[in-house]
Write an enzyme that holds these catalytic residues in place. Sequence first.
Site, mmCIF file in Angstrom:
data_model
loop_
_atom_site.group_PDB
_atom_site.id
_atom_site.type_symbol
_atom_site.label_atom_id
_atom_site.label_comp_id
_atom_site.label_asym_id
_atom_site.label_seq_id
_atom_site.Cartn_x
_atom_site.Cartn_y
_atom_site.Cartn_z
ATOM 1 N N PHE A 230 22.320 -3.528 75.207
ATOM 2 C CA PHE A 230 23.656 -4.126 75.091
ATOM 3 C C PHE A 230 23.624 -5.653 75.078
ATOM 4 C CE2 PHE A 230 25.254 -0.103 75.265
ATOM 5 C CZ PHE A 230 26.610 -0.017 75.480
ATOM 6 N N ILE B 288 8.485 -2.448 79.826
ATOM 7 C CA ILE B 288 8.358 -1.390 80.827
ATOM 8 C C ILE B 288 7.462 -0.255 80.334
ATOM 9 C CG2 ILE B 288 10.525 -0.327 80.045
ATOM 10 C CD1 ILE B 288 9.439 -0.369 83.697
ATOM 11 N N HIS C 169 25.807 6.443 84.782
ATOM 12 C CA HIS C 169 26.862 6.218 83.794
ATOM 13 C C HIS C 169 27.110 7.430 82.898
ATOM 14 C CE1 HIS C 169 25.937 1.652 84.243
ATOM 15 N NE2 HIS C 169 26.710 2.109 85.213
ATOM 16 N N SER D 146 18.943 -5.905 83.777
ATOM 17 C CA SER D 146 19.245 -7.305 84.084
ATOM 18 C C SER D 146 19.699 -7.477 85.526
ATOM 19 C CB SER D 146 20.340 -7.817 83.140
ATOM 20 O OG SER D 146 21.530 -7.058 83.307
ATOM 21 N N ASN E 149 10.156 -6.386 84.090
ATOM 22 C CA ASN E 149 11.120 -6.791 83.065
ATOM 23 C C ASN E 149 10.492 -7.799 82.122
ATOM 24 O OD1 ASN E 149 13.918 -5.638 83.357
ATOM 25 N ND2 ASN E 149 13.648 -6.367 85.454
ATOM 26 N N GLN F 123 20.775 3.887 84.454
ATOM 27 C CA GLN F 123 22.055 3.420 83.927
ATOM 28 C C GLN F 123 22.249 3.874 82.485
ATOM 29 O OE1 GLN F 123 20.909 -0.712 85.135
ATOM 30 N NE2 GLN F 123 23.030 -0.882 85.765
#
Length: 245
Positions: free
Chosen positions: A34, A230, A120, A190, A212, A102
């Site tokens: 995103f 990752i 989510h 993030s 990350n 997520q």
Amino acid sequence: MEGIELLKKWIDESDNIVFFGGAGVSTESGIPDFRSVDGLYNQQYDYPPETILSHTFYMRKPEEFYRFYRNKMIAKDVKPNRAHLALAKLEAEGKLRAVITQNIDGLHQAAGSREVLELHGSVLRNYCTRCGRFYGLDAITGSEGVPVCSCGGTIKPDVVLYEEGLDQETLQKSVDYISRADVLIIGGTSLTVYPAAGLIDYYRGRKLVLINKDVTPLDKRADLVITGKIGEVLGEVCGINQEEK
């Protein structure tokens, strides 16, 4: 890669590892992040993605919501990458207790992970807002406009939109796993989206690992920071070759 050997050591010594991941876990499978430079948030639409993916927009402009959702939120032909496969392997070996994600793509389960807590929701699950009947992905992809149940109700994706709360049972289970974990590995996120990012505050151990590509606000709190993709990191740690994808 710096930190790999220490991470291997911690994993070898533990049977109580928890993994918490975000969008970066799936980018190596071809699903856009995103917030990356070429991610969804930097493409142009009539409305910002944050607006389209809100509960208010879903209620007010459902046809526009579903047009965006079908086009940008569903990736049917993607496969698990080395990160997903490595985590499934660690669970099968009795080392990893849970994956907390997520993401809504179902790739952890496709790789073989069984204890997956989807903060989510999932694009693979959809339900009628009137009668509660559940539908698979085809109910969305195989329809046009607003998908409708046989009872006449609207079929809604089982994903958490902006302005909607997280499932409290999933959230509590995530807290329980993290608070009891020996090793907590966080990757591909993030750590700026709350309340999910706040889960880290429940970790009480001394083996907090952040993996990350970019710096996160919590790097200074980590016991080990590994900079890299990752999939490459976990693939190397767990012996998952690229061709196994």
